[in-house]
Design an enzyme around this catalytic site. Structure first.
Site, PDB file in Angstrom:
ATOM      1  N   ILE A   8      -5.400   4.302  -4.624  1.00 62.85           N
ATOM      2  CA  ILE A   8      -6.660   5.076  -4.086  1.00 62.85           C
ATOM      3  C   ILE A   8      -7.152   5.846  -5.010  1.00 62.85           C
ATOM      4  O   ILE A   8      -8.492   5.973  -5.241  1.00 62.85           O
ATOM      5  CB  ILE A   8      -6.106   5.697  -2.682  1.00 62.85           C
ATOM      6  CG1 ILE A   8      -5.738   4.731  -1.915  1.00 62.85           C
ATOM      7  CG2 ILE A   8      -7.172   6.695  -2.438  1.00 62.85           C
ATOM      8  CD1 ILE A   8      -6.601   3.977  -1.051  1.00 62.85           C
ATOM      9  N   THR A  29       0.617   3.702   1.972  1.00 58.95           N
ATOM     10  CA  THR A  29       1.013   3.906   3.522  1.00 58.95           C
ATOM     11  C   THR A  29       2.103   3.239   3.744  1.00 58.95           C
ATOM     12  O   THR A  29       2.980   3.535   4.533  1.00 58.95           O
ATOM     13  CB  THR A  29      -0.252   3.473   4.155  1.00 58.95           C
ATOM     14  OG1 THR A  29      -1.504   4.056   3.558  1.00 58.95           O
ATOM     15  CG2 THR A  29      -0.249   4.058   5.726  1.00 58.95           C
ATOM     16  N   CYS A  74       0.872  -1.311  -0.074  1.00 54.94           N
ATOM     17  CA  CYS A  74      -0.155   0.049   0.007  1.00 54.94           C
ATOM     18  C   CYS A  74       1.035   1.288  -0.017  1.00 54.94           C
ATOM     19  O   CYS A  74       1.995   1.276   0.392  1.00 54.94           O
ATOM     20  CB  CYS A  74      -0.773  -0.016   1.282  1.00 54.94           C
ATOM     21  SG  CYS A  74      -1.985   1.571   1.571  1.00 54.94           S
ATOM     22  N   CYS A 115     -12.648  -0.681  18.827  1.00 54.80           N
ATOM     23  CA  CYS A 115     -12.903  -1.497  19.973  1.00 54.80           C
ATOM     24  C   CYS A 115     -14.297  -1.827  20.312  1.00 54.80           C
ATOM     25  O   CYS A 115     -14.387  -2.728  21.066  1.00 54.80           O
ATOM     26  CB  CYS A 115     -12.325  -0.502  21.310  1.00 54.80           C
ATOM     27  SG  CYS A 115     -13.324   0.739  21.602  1.00 54.80           S
ATOM     28  N   ILE A 128      -2.644  11.020   2.580  1.00 55.22           N
ATOM     29  CA  ILE A 128      -1.964  10.931   4.097  1.00 55.22           C
ATOM     30  C   ILE A 128      -0.691  11.849   3.938  1.00 55.22           C
ATOM     31  O   ILE A 128       0.279  11.552   3.159  1.00 55.22           O
ATOM     32  CB  ILE A 128      -1.465   9.746   4.747  1.00 55.22           C
ATOM     33  CG1 ILE A 128      -2.578   8.758   4.727  1.00 55.22           C
ATOM     34  CG2 ILE A 128      -1.035   9.726   6.054  1.00 55.22           C
ATOM     35  CD1 ILE A 128      -3.939   9.016   5.863  1.00 55.22           C
ATOM     36  N   ARG A 144       0.540   5.608 -15.078  1.00 55.75           N
ATOM     37  CA  ARG A 144      -0.855   5.686 -14.398  1.00 55.75           C
ATOM     38  C   ARG A 144      -1.931   6.580 -15.052  1.00 55.75           C
ATOM     39  O   ARG A 144      -3.256   6.123 -14.917  1.00 55.75           O
ATOM     40  CB  ARG A 144      -0.479   6.416 -12.886  1.00 55.75           C
ATOM     41  CG  ARG A 144       0.499   5.577 -12.410  1.00 55.75           C
ATOM     42  CD  ARG A 144       0.728   6.439 -10.947  1.00 55.75           C
ATOM     43  NE  ARG A 144       1.626   5.061 -10.095  1.00 55.75           N
ATOM     44  CZ  ARG A 144       1.610   5.315  -8.676  1.00 55.75           C
ATOM     45  NH1 ARG A 144       1.116   6.258  -8.040  1.00 55.75           N
ATOM     46  NH2 ARG A 144       1.964   4.154  -7.891  1.00 55.75           N
ATOM     47  N   LEU A 178      -7.921  12.798   1.048  1.00 57.51           N
ATOM     48  CA  LEU A 178      -7.612  11.268   1.291  1.00 57.51           C
ATOM     49  C   LEU A 178      -6.115  11.025   1.606  1.00 57.51           C
ATOM     50  O   LEU A 178      -6.028  10.191   2.342  1.00 57.51           O
ATOM     51  CB  LEU A 178      -8.336  10.264   0.297  1.00 57.51           C
ATOM     52  CG  LEU A 178      -9.609   9.910   0.252  1.00 57.51           C
ATOM     53  CD1 LEU A 178     -10.383  11.141  -0.745  1.00 57.51           C
ATOM     54  CD2 LEU A 178     -10.069   8.884  -0.361  1.00 57.51           C
ATOM     55  N   HIS A 222       4.905   5.072   2.312  1.00 56.26           N
ATOM     56  CA  HIS A 222       5.265   6.125   3.078  1.00 56.26           C
ATOM     57  C   HIS A 222       6.186   5.795   4.409  1.00 56.26           C
ATOM     58  O   HIS A 222       7.193   6.667   4.978  1.00 56.26           O
ATOM     59  CB  HIS A 222       3.875   6.764   3.369  1.00 56.26           C
ATOM     60  CG  HIS A 222       4.076   8.175   4.134  1.00 56.26           C
ATOM     61  ND1 HIS A 222       4.426   9.322   3.506  1.00 56.26           N
ATOM     62  CD2 HIS A 222       3.848   8.620   5.238  1.00 56.26           C
ATOM     63  CE1 HIS A 222       4.494  10.289   4.287  1.00 56.26           C
ATOM     64  NE2 HIS A 222       3.956   9.950   5.484  1.00 56.26           N
ATOM     65  N   CYS A 278     -15.979   2.341  22.744  1.00 59.58           N
ATOM     66  CA  CYS A 278     -15.687   3.773  23.014  1.00 59.58           C
ATOM     67  C   CYS A 278     -16.844   4.564  22.554  1.00 59.58           C
ATOM     68  O   CYS A 278     -17.854   4.321  21.570  1.00 59.58           O
ATOM     69  CB  CYS A 278     -14.446   4.042  22.678  1.00 59.58           C
ATOM     70  SG  CYS A 278     -14.373   4.146  20.638  1.00 59.58           S
TER      71      CYS A 278
END
Ligand code: ZN
Ligand code: ZN
Length: 339
Positions: free
Chosen positions: A170, A39, A37, A87, A259, A195, A257, A42, A90
């Protein structure tokens, strides 16, 4: 088992790692394929993942074993999993905002992920993969769900004319969701010719290479000077986030979107005086993840054209370097533990 372990900035290695054992409420999955990915790239550059963590969060596999209390999954089931698992207790999780949960399990970021032979996942994050979807395609549930969440965060109306900045996985997933959602025109801004070509094949109305044309001028021309209704920023560079509002009409919207962990220069006076809406999108919700699987199974969202390479663990580092080069002709690289 063998696993790709994150050791720090520009340091990931294939290592012998203890086999995970599913605890109560957890599913142990034998990984068939796991995507690399943006991310991950990165984190490789900046060192932002937890040292020692097994990376990988876009995957498909087969259930190998289940812990106590798991009733919806059995060994042999074909599955994928959402990498951000709230979780469930919360305030945010109870507000249907589990993507913002601060106690969430984050596979491949803070908790051991799926670029490994085996991964264990809390059952609430696991989803069945329908028969007509391959486990390789299932790796795209996560990036498509991120795109779906970005779209849900926007105020897109039927026929809106939009620009996407960045045609990585993405951006191209978002392009497909925008087509499905009835955008009037989609223009893609991206400097990499490979691309751009893929963006055209996946339904972009026009691609704009900022090395060759001024996106500002072209969008202005295409809209008779009024500019795009919405711009989706999917590149995550400070410069591209700065540019995004310039492509948007007065009263329009920017959805970020990408990051970005650097400060970003923004001309807030023009943003305020044009009443522009700056919206962000982070991760996706379990409901969006489930819908993404439905859309993929129906064929409305196509993952196969985005898979450009499959590699064994030994070629992951090399693939990271290839993907990080600005003229890379790879889109999504899948890591296959069995290769
Ligand atoms: Zn991802
Ligand atoms: Zn929570």
């Amino acid at each position: 088992m063998r696993a790709m372990v994150f050791l720090g900035q520009e340091d990931i290695q294939v290592q012998e790692y203890p086999d995970p054992v599913p605890e109560e409420g957890e599913v142990l999955i034998r990984v068939e394929a796991c995507g690399i990915c943006g991310t991950d790239l990165h984190a490789y550059k900046t060192g932002m993942y937890a040292p020692g963590v097994v990376i990988g969060h876009e995957f498909g596999g087969v259930v190998a074993a289940v812990g106590a209390g798991v009733v919806s999954f059995r060994p042999g089931d074909r599955v994928t999993a959402s990498p951000g698992i709230g979780c469930g207790r919360c305030f945010l999780c109870r507000q249907d905002a589990e993507n913002l949960c601060e106690q969430s399990v984050k596979l491949g970021v803070t908790d051991d992920g799926a670029m490994a032979e085996l991964v264990r996942v809390p059952q609430s994050g696991v989803h069945h993969v329908p028969e007509n979807l391959s486990l390789k395609e299932a790796c795209f549930t996560e990036p498509f769900s991120i795109a779906l969440h970005g779209l849900n965060q926007s105020r897109l109306r039927l026929g809106d004319r939009v620009a996407i900045i960045g045609a990585g996985p993405i951006g191209l997933c978002l392009l497909q969701t925008l087509r499905m959602a009835g955008a009037g025109a989609v223009w893609v801004v991206e400097p990499n010719p490979f691309r751009l070509d893929l963006a055209m094949r996946l339904g972009a109305d026009r691609v704009l290479n900022p090395r060759e044309v001024s996106p500002l001028n072209v969008v202005s021309h295409l809209t008779n000077g009024s500019m795009a209704d919405i711009v989706f920023e999917c590149a995550g560079f400070p410069e591209t986030i700065t540019q995004a509002p310039m492509l948007v009409r007065r009263g329009g919207q920017v959805v970020v979107l990408g990051i970005c962990d650097q400060p970003v220069d923004m001309d807030f006076l023009s943003i305020i005086t044009s009443e522009m809406d700056i919206q962000t999108a982070y991760y996706s919700k379990a409901s969006e993840f489930a819908r993404t699987i439905d859309f993929m199974a129906k064929g409305s969202l196509r993952a196969a054209p985005l898979i450009t390479l499959e590699v064994p663990f030994e070629r992951v580092v090399e693939s990271f370097r290839t993907l990080l080069s600005p003229d890379s002709n790879q889109m999504k690289v899948l890591v296959r533990p069995a290769l």
